[in-house]
Design a protein around this motif. Sequence first.
Motif, PDB file in Angstrom:
ATOM      1  N   ILE A 189       1.385  -1.055   0.026  1.00  0.00           N
ATOM      2  CA  ILE A 189       0.148  -0.194   0.014  1.00  0.00           C
ATOM      3  C   ILE A 189       0.911   1.421   0.477  1.00  0.00           C
ATOM      4  CG2 ILE A 189      -2.105   1.577   1.322  1.00  0.00           C
ATOM      5  CD1 ILE A 189      -2.564  -1.406   0.462  1.00  0.00           C
ATOM      6  N   SER A 190       0.386   2.043  -0.916  1.00  0.00           N
ATOM      7  CA  SER A 190       1.285   3.537  -1.068  1.00  0.00           C
ATOM      8  C   SER A 190       0.785   4.325  -0.188  1.00  0.00           C
ATOM      9  CB  SER A 190       0.994   3.805  -2.697  1.00  0.00           C
ATOM     10  OG  SER A 190      -0.692   4.582  -2.668  1.00  0.00           O
ATOM     11  N   GLN A 191       2.127   5.269   0.476  1.00  0.00           N
ATOM     12  CA  GLN A 191       1.379   6.487   1.264  1.00  0.00           C
ATOM     13  C   GLN A 191       0.560   7.150   0.497  1.00  0.00           C
ATOM     14  OE1 GLN A 191       5.577   8.009   1.871  1.00  0.00           O
ATOM     15  NE2 GLN A 191       5.402   7.377   4.464  1.00  0.00           N
ATOM     16  N   HIS A 192       1.077   7.124  -0.661  1.00  0.00           N
ATOM     17  CA  HIS A 192      -0.643   8.200  -1.170  1.00  0.00           C
ATOM     18  C   HIS A 192      -1.835   7.798  -1.170  1.00  0.00           C
ATOM     19  CE1 HIS A 192      -2.630  10.835  -4.117  1.00  0.00           C
ATOM     20  NE2 HIS A 192      -3.487   9.565  -5.107  1.00  0.00           N
ATOM     21  N   LEU A 213       4.999   8.489  11.117  1.00  0.00           N
ATOM     22  CA  LEU A 213       5.790   7.127   9.532  1.00  0.00           C
ATOM     23  C   LEU A 213       5.445   6.590   9.342  1.00  0.00           C
ATOM     24  CD1 LEU A 213       8.932   6.460  10.029  1.00  0.00           C
ATOM     25  CD2 LEU A 213       7.754   4.102  10.782  1.00  0.00           C
ATOM     26  N   LEU A 214       3.871   6.502   9.206  1.00  0.00           N
ATOM     27  CA  LEU A 214       3.118   5.730   7.870  1.00  0.00           C
ATOM     28  C   LEU A 214       2.859   6.739   7.090  1.00  0.00           C
ATOM     29  CD1 LEU A 214       0.327   3.430  10.176  1.00  0.00           C
ATOM     30  CD2 LEU A 214       1.828   2.262   7.837  1.00  0.00           C
ATOM     31  N   LEU A 215       2.577   8.094   7.204  1.00  0.00           N
ATOM     32  CA  LEU A 215       1.927   8.580   6.171  1.00  0.00           C
ATOM     33  C   LEU A 215       2.862   9.505   5.916  1.00  0.00           C
ATOM     34  CD1 LEU A 215      -1.389   9.824   8.047  1.00  0.00           C
ATOM     35  CD2 LEU A 215      -0.857   8.078   6.420  1.00  0.00           C
ATOM     36  N   PRO A 217       8.902   8.640   3.157  1.00  0.00           N
ATOM     37  CA  PRO A 217       9.330   8.166   2.630  1.00  0.00           C
ATOM     38  C   PRO A 217      10.554   6.646   1.921  1.00  0.00           C
ATOM     39  CG  PRO A 217      11.029   9.752   2.729  1.00  0.00           C
ATOM     40  CD  PRO A 217      10.065   9.615   3.532  1.00  0.00           C
ATOM     41  N   GLN A 218      10.921   6.239   2.755  1.00  0.00           N
ATOM     42  CA  GLN A 218      11.185   5.183   3.462  1.00  0.00           C
ATOM     43  C   GLN A 218      10.722   3.725   3.750  1.00  0.00           C
ATOM     44  OE1 GLN A 218      13.752   6.576   1.328  1.00  0.00           O
ATOM     45  NE2 GLN A 218      15.510   5.008   2.325  1.00  0.00           N
ATOM     46  N   VAL A 219       9.398   4.466   4.639  1.00  0.00           N
ATOM     47  CA  VAL A 219       8.306   3.483   4.347  1.00  0.00           C
ATOM     48  C   VAL A 219       7.913   2.707   3.838  1.00  0.00           C
ATOM     49  CG1 VAL A 219       6.194   3.051   5.611  1.00  0.00           C
ATOM     50  CG2 VAL A 219       7.444   4.742   6.568  1.00  0.00           C
ATOM     51  N   GLN A 249     -11.192  -6.801   4.439  1.00  0.00           N
ATOM     52  CA  GLN A 249     -11.501  -6.830   5.634  1.00  0.00           C
ATOM     53  C   GLN A 249      -9.537  -6.623   5.841  1.00  0.00           C
ATOM     54  OE1 GLN A 249     -12.750  -9.945   8.068  1.00  0.00           O
ATOM     55  NE2 GLN A 249     -11.843  -8.997  10.230  1.00  0.00           N
ATOM     56  N   VAL A 250      -8.900  -5.890   7.406  1.00  0.00           N
ATOM     57  CA  VAL A 250      -7.536  -6.323   7.068  1.00  0.00           C
ATOM     58  C   VAL A 250      -6.782  -7.772   8.404  1.00  0.00           C
ATOM     59  CG1 VAL A 250      -5.698  -5.020   7.484  1.00  0.00           C
ATOM     60  CG2 VAL A 250      -7.382  -3.328   6.174  1.00  0.00           C
ATOM     61  N   LEU A 251      -6.403  -8.610   7.301  1.00  0.00           N
ATOM     62  CA  LEU A 251      -6.212  -9.383   8.251  1.00  0.00           C
ATOM     63  C   LEU A 251      -4.799  -9.021   9.001  1.00  0.00           C
ATOM     64  CD1 LEU A 251      -6.893 -12.527   6.875  1.00  0.00           C
ATOM     65  CD2 LEU A 251      -8.479 -11.063   8.088  1.00  0.00           C
ATOM     66  N   GLY A 252      -3.868  -8.614   8.519  1.00  0.00           N
ATOM     67  CA  GLY A 252      -2.201  -8.247   8.748  1.00  0.00           C
ATOM     68  C   GLY A 252      -1.585  -7.378   8.270  1.00  0.00           C
ATOM     69  N   VAL A 253      -0.779  -6.557   8.932  1.00  0.00           N
ATOM     70  CA  VAL A 253      -0.318  -5.712   8.473  1.00  0.00           C
ATOM     71  C   VAL A 253       1.574  -5.297   9.104  1.00  0.00           C
ATOM     72  CG1 VAL A 253       0.689  -3.164   8.902  1.00  0.00           C
ATOM     73  CG2 VAL A 253      -1.835  -4.096   8.780  1.00  0.00           C
ATOM     74  N   ALA A 254       2.399  -5.734   7.824  1.00  0.00           N
ATOM     75  CA  ALA A 254       3.762  -5.384   7.852  1.00  0.00           C
ATOM     76  C   ALA A 254       4.099  -3.403   7.149  1.00  0.00           C
ATOM     77  CB  ALA A 254       4.742  -6.578   7.548  1.00  0.00           C
ATOM     78  N   LEU A 255       5.030  -3.210   8.789  1.00  0.00           N
ATOM     79  CA  LEU A 255       5.824  -2.047   8.544  1.00  0.00           C
ATOM     80  C   LEU A 255       6.795  -1.881   8.199  1.00  0.00           C
ATOM     81  CD1 LEU A 255       5.124   1.550   8.301  1.00  0.00           C
ATOM     82  CD2 LEU A 255       5.195   1.085  11.407  1.00  0.00           C
ATOM     83  N   THR A 256       7.456  -1.492   7.411  1.00  0.00           N
ATOM     84  CA  THR A 256       8.897  -2.114   6.877  1.00  0.00           C
ATOM     85  C   THR A 256       9.668  -1.071   6.448  1.00  0.00           C
ATOM     86  OG1 THR A 256       8.879  -2.391   4.725  1.00  0.00           O
ATOM     87  CG2 THR A 256       8.054  -4.548   5.973  1.00  0.00           C
ATOM     88  N   LEU A 257      11.473  -0.498   6.610  1.00  0.00           N
ATOM     89  CA  LEU A 257      11.390   0.676   6.239  1.00  0.00           C
ATOM     90  C   LEU A 257      12.935   0.505   5.699  1.00  0.00           C
ATOM     91  CD1 LEU A 257      10.957   4.186   7.191  1.00  0.00           C
ATOM     92  CD2 LEU A 257      12.681   3.242   8.945  1.00  0.00           C
ATOM     93  N   LEU A 258      13.305   0.885   4.586  1.00  0.00           N
ATOM     94  CA  LEU A 258      14.605   1.205   3.702  1.00  0.00           C
ATOM     95  C   LEU A 258      15.828   2.060   4.661  1.00  0.00           C
ATOM     96  CD1 LEU A 258      12.994   1.772   0.481  1.00  0.00           C
ATOM     97  CD2 LEU A 258      14.083  -1.021   0.560  1.00  0.00           C
ATOM     98  N   GLU A 259      16.506   0.951   4.755  1.00  0.00           N
ATOM     99  CA  GLU A 259      17.602   1.855   5.309  1.00  0.00           C
ATOM    100  C   GLU A 259      18.823   1.155   4.472  1.00  0.00           C
ATOM    101  OE1 GLU A 259      15.803   1.242   9.873  1.00  0.00           O
ATOM    102  OE2 GLU A 259      17.476  -0.110   9.297  1.00  0.00           O
TER     103      GLU A 259
END
Length: 240
Positions: free
Chosen positions: A9-12, A42-44, A47-49, A59-69
């Motif tokens: 899912i994009s930030q847009h 951070l989500l919104l 830009p590295q998210v 229905q949203v069952l699961g979410v993974a929040l990741t970050l480019l480093e």
Amino acid sequence: MADVAIQQISQHTLQSDESLLVDIFAVLVTAHYQTSPSDLKLLLSNPQVRVFVSFYRDQVLGVALTLLEGQASTTEIAQFALSEKQLANQFLPQSLYRYSGIDNAFDYRYLRIMRIAVHPSFQRLGIGNTLLNEIEIYAKTEKIDVLGTSFAATTELMSFWFANRYQVARLGFTRDKSSGEHSALLLQGLNHRAEVQIEQIVGQFYHSFSFYLAAEYQQLSAHLVVDIINQWPKQNLFRF
């Protein structure tokens, strides 16, 4: 679980679809004790998210929040090396540089899994594993070198990450005030160069682990100690 789809899912999209944003954040809050209002920012705005969401129909069952480093500039690395200043979006390479002595830690591209949360009603159905598989596919497509994560080390969580081929790179000496557990840092290499580097890092950890058990790690649960030892890389088992 059948009929489950995973989307990045994009930030847009998050900024324009308030209902989806609310559903995603609700799962993060419900399933992960460390989720805070700062994660919403951070989500919104970062830009590295990169956000991965598991859906069953709508229905949203699961979410993974990741970050480019990784791949910091020479100036940033020099500033970090000469001071205690923390660089933004660089948790994994900073930790490896400072605590594992990896001088070239910033040369790699990392994708750090900051949160992975599954709605309590749908846990233990393999949704978390499926999210990690999708993240790995994305990371390889984007030429990421290393997947990594850090969390409060419990037997259940460590078993989950071990089952998904992550290896221990570091275990904190003191208990975290929020969780009451030692913090763990786990890694997975996605190409030969990264795998060789991680083999060295993991070997260093296990070489010191047996010495620290009598002091720094004496409060670890016996089950957790056994699980960690069972993951001892066979190529390093007889080396030390």
